[in-house]
Motif scaffolding. Structure first.
Motif, PDB file in Angstrom:
ATOM      1  N   ASP A  53       5.368  20.148  37.209  1.00 18.58           N
ATOM      2  CA  ASP A  53       4.444  20.958  36.415  1.00 18.58           C
ATOM      3  C   ASP A  53       3.902  22.086  37.279  1.00 18.58           C
ATOM      4  OD1 ASP A  53       2.424  19.875  38.065  1.00 18.58           O
ATOM      5  OD2 ASP A  53       2.056  18.228  36.667  1.00 18.58           O
ATOM      6  N   THR A  54       3.013  22.864  36.705  1.00 12.66           N
ATOM      7  CA  THR A  54       2.476  24.035  37.400  1.00 12.66           C
ATOM      8  C   THR A  54       1.343  23.695  38.352  1.00 12.66           C
ATOM      9  OG1 THR A  54       0.980  24.448  35.539  1.00 12.66           O
ATOM     10  CG2 THR A  54       3.118  25.558  35.512  1.00 12.66           C
ATOM     11  N   THR A  55       0.896  22.434  38.346  1.00  4.79           N
ATOM     12  CA  THR A  55      -0.215  22.050  39.222  1.00  4.79           C
ATOM     13  C   THR A  55       0.259  21.568  40.586  1.00  4.79           C
ATOM     14  OG1 THR A  55      -0.253  19.776  38.403  1.00  4.79           O
ATOM     15  CG2 THR A  55      -1.550  21.412  37.181  1.00  4.79           C
ATOM     16  N   GLY A  56       1.577  21.473  40.765  1.00  2.00           N
ATOM     17  CA  GLY A  56       2.106  21.034  42.050  1.00  2.00           C
ATOM     18  C   GLY A  56       2.419  19.566  42.135  1.00  2.00           C
ATOM     19  N   SER A  57       2.351  18.833  41.003  1.00  2.00           N
ATOM     20  CA  SER A  57       2.703  17.415  41.007  1.00  2.00           C
ATOM     21  C   SER A  57       4.195  17.248  41.290  1.00  2.00           C
ATOM     22  CB  SER A  57       2.361  16.777  39.654  1.00  2.00           C
ATOM     23  OG  SER A  57       0.980  16.870  39.397  1.00  2.00           O
ATOM     24  N   LEU A  58       4.516  16.211  42.054  1.00  2.00           N
ATOM     25  CA  LEU A  58       5.902  15.985  42.462  1.00  2.00           C
ATOM     26  C   LEU A  58       6.434  14.682  41.894  1.00  2.00           C
ATOM     27  CD1 LEU A  58       5.677  16.981  46.254  1.00  2.00           C
ATOM     28  CD2 LEU A  58       6.377  18.421  44.339  1.00  2.00           C
ATOM     29  N   ALA A  59       7.710  14.678  41.573  1.00  3.43           N
ATOM     30  CA  ALA A  59       8.407  13.462  41.154  1.00  3.43           C
ATOM     31  C   ALA A  59       9.482  13.158  42.185  1.00  3.43           C
ATOM     32  CB  ALA A  59       9.035  13.644  39.776  1.00  3.43           C
ATOM     33  N   TYR A  60       9.634  11.882  42.516  1.00  3.98           N
ATOM     34  CA  TYR A  60      10.611  11.461  43.522  1.00  3.98           C
ATOM     35  C   TYR A  60      11.722  10.672  42.832  1.00  3.98           C
ATOM     36  CZ  TYR A  60       6.999  12.785  46.845  1.00  3.98           C
ATOM     37  OH  TYR A  60       6.060  13.491  47.554  1.00  3.98           O
ATOM     38  N   PHE A  61      12.961  11.077  43.062  1.00  7.69           N
ATOM     39  CA  PHE A  61      14.102  10.395  42.449  1.00  7.69           C
ATOM     40  C   PHE A  61      15.200  10.265  43.496  1.00  7.69           C
ATOM     41  CE2 PHE A  61      17.825  10.566  39.334  1.00  7.69           C
ATOM     42  CZ  PHE A  61      17.698   9.228  39.010  1.00  7.69           C
ATOM     43  N   GLY A  62      15.005   9.296  44.390  1.00  5.98           N
ATOM     44  CA  GLY A  62      15.977   9.055  45.453  1.00  5.98           C
ATOM     45  C   GLY A  62      16.092   7.567  45.698  1.00  5.98           C
ATOM     46  N   LEU A  63      16.605   7.212  46.871  1.00  6.00           N
ATOM     47  CA  LEU A  63      16.797   5.802  47.172  1.00  6.00           C
ATOM     48  C   LEU A  63      16.677   5.574  48.668  1.00  6.00           C
ATOM     49  CD1 LEU A  63      17.779   2.937  46.142  1.00  6.00           C
ATOM     50  CD2 LEU A  63      20.054   3.670  46.833  1.00  6.00           C
ATOM     51  N   ALA A  64      15.983   4.510  49.045  1.00  4.79           N
ATOM     52  CA  ALA A  64      15.890   4.113  50.443  1.00  4.79           C
ATOM     53  C   ALA A  64      16.342   2.666  50.571  1.00  4.79           C
ATOM     54  CB  ALA A  64      14.467   4.274  50.963  1.00  4.79           C
ATOM     55  N   GLY A  65      17.085   2.384  51.643  1.00  2.25           N
ATOM     56  CA  GLY A  65      17.533   1.021  51.899  1.00  2.25           C
ATOM     57  C   GLY A  65      17.081   0.585  53.280  1.00  2.25           C
ATOM     58  N   VAL A  66      16.699  -0.674  53.393  1.00  2.00           N
ATOM     59  CA  VAL A  66      16.224  -1.225  54.663  1.00  2.00           C
ATOM     60  C   VAL A  66      17.003  -2.510  54.947  1.00  2.00           C
ATOM     61  CG1 VAL A  66      14.216  -1.993  55.986  1.00  2.00           C
ATOM     62  CG2 VAL A  66      13.929  -0.321  54.140  1.00  2.00           C
ATOM     63  N   ASN A  67      17.504  -2.659  56.181  1.00  3.04           N
ATOM     64  CA  ASN A  67      18.228  -3.884  56.520  1.00  3.04           C
ATOM     65  C   ASN A  67      17.298  -4.903  57.180  1.00  3.04           C
ATOM     66  OD1 ASN A  67      17.893  -3.036  59.178  1.00  3.04           O
ATOM     67  ND2 ASN A  67      20.033  -2.417  59.460  1.00  3.04           N
ATOM     68  N   ALA A  68      17.859  -6.051  57.539  1.00  6.17           N
ATOM     69  CA  ALA A  68      17.042  -7.139  58.080  1.00  6.17           C
ATOM     70  C   ALA A  68      16.397  -6.771  59.410  1.00  6.17           C
ATOM     71  CB  ALA A  68      17.902  -8.395  58.251  1.00  6.17           C
ATOM     72  N   ALA A  69      16.979  -5.816  60.114  1.00  4.87           N
ATOM     73  CA  ALA A  69      16.434  -5.405  61.404  1.00  4.87           C
ATOM     74  C   ALA A  69      15.356  -4.342  61.270  1.00  4.87           C
ATOM     75  CB  ALA A  69      17.553  -4.896  62.306  1.00  4.87           C
TER      76      ALA A  69
END
Length: 232
Positions: free
Chosen positions: A15-31
């Motif tokens: 929108d015009t107010t600077g709000s952001l949407a995140y559409f990605g992916l993060a993965g974390v392993n056992a370490a």
């Protein structure tokens, strides 16, 4: 949002107010190691499966395989020669580096390091006996080789200056081979021949003498689609 920023996901304005949407992916392993795809871009949908597979493989196998590279071409963006100057790193090498540790072995190594998992040989030209012997010993020891040989490589822009005339340039031979190793390994490369396919030819703009001559079928550059591949 704080967690998304921690994993360096990329926010897109909504929108015009600077709000952001995140559409990605993060993965974390056992370490506790993590990798992320910062943003899913619709135009890159076809490569999504590849990107996800790479992310998972990287987390499951943090120790990246080592690719040893022997090449007569300036793939790594090194100086081609004093006349052509420095070139950019090739896109294919940039992609390889995303999943592998690339170790440049130079044009004529006397031995192949023990930590090399795959030896990538690109357009080898006039390799000396010491280098050929090192490659053969690597293969005999169970090593794997990925060799790119070309009887006429258009990307081979090596230029030599004749001593008798400093004003003229001559282009050296653009062919590559592995010499006696081909016969020793039971393989044959037909010299002075290239594979072409008129039906799969890529349409390009033809330029001769600086003037465009229209669009032509360039049979040496193949555009391969789904119908060109067998699912079996």
């Amino acid at each position: 949002e704080t967690e998304a920023m921690h994993y360096r996901l990329q926010g897109g304005p909504v929108d015009t107010t600077g709000s952001l949407a995140y559409f990605g992916l993060a993965g974390v392993n056992a370490a506790g190691k993590w990798r992320a795809l910062p943003y899913f871009q619709p135009e890159q949908e076809e490569s999504l499966e590849y990107e996800l597979s790479g992310l998972i493989a990287g987390l499951a196998n943090p120790q990246r395989p080592v690719v040893g590279m022997i090449s007569s071409l300036p793939i790594d963006g090194s100086e081609a020669n004093v006349y052509l100057g420095k070139t950019q790193e090739w896109f294919i090498l940039t992609q390889i580096k995303r999943s592998f540790d690339v170790q440049d072995l130079g044009n004529a190594p006397g031995s192949i390091p023990e930590n090399v998992d795959v030896l990538m040989i690109v357009h080898p030209k006039q390799l000396d006996e010491k280098t050929l012997f090192a490659i053969d010993q690597y293969v005999l020891g169970g090593g794997r080789v990925l060799a790119f040989l070309d009887p006429f490589a258009e990307s081979d822009m090596e230029i030599e200056k004749p001593a008798e005339d400093e004003q003229e340039y001559v282009t050296s031979a653009r062919s590559s081979d592995l010499g006696p190793l081909m016969q020793a390994w039971g393989m044959e490369q037909v010299p002075y021949m290239v594979a072409a396919d008129r039906q799969a030819a890529t349409r390009i703009k033809s330029t001769i003498g600086g003037q465009e001559k229209g669009v032509v079928d360039y049979v040496a550059w193949l555009t391969l689609r789904e119908e060109n591949f067998s699912r079996e």
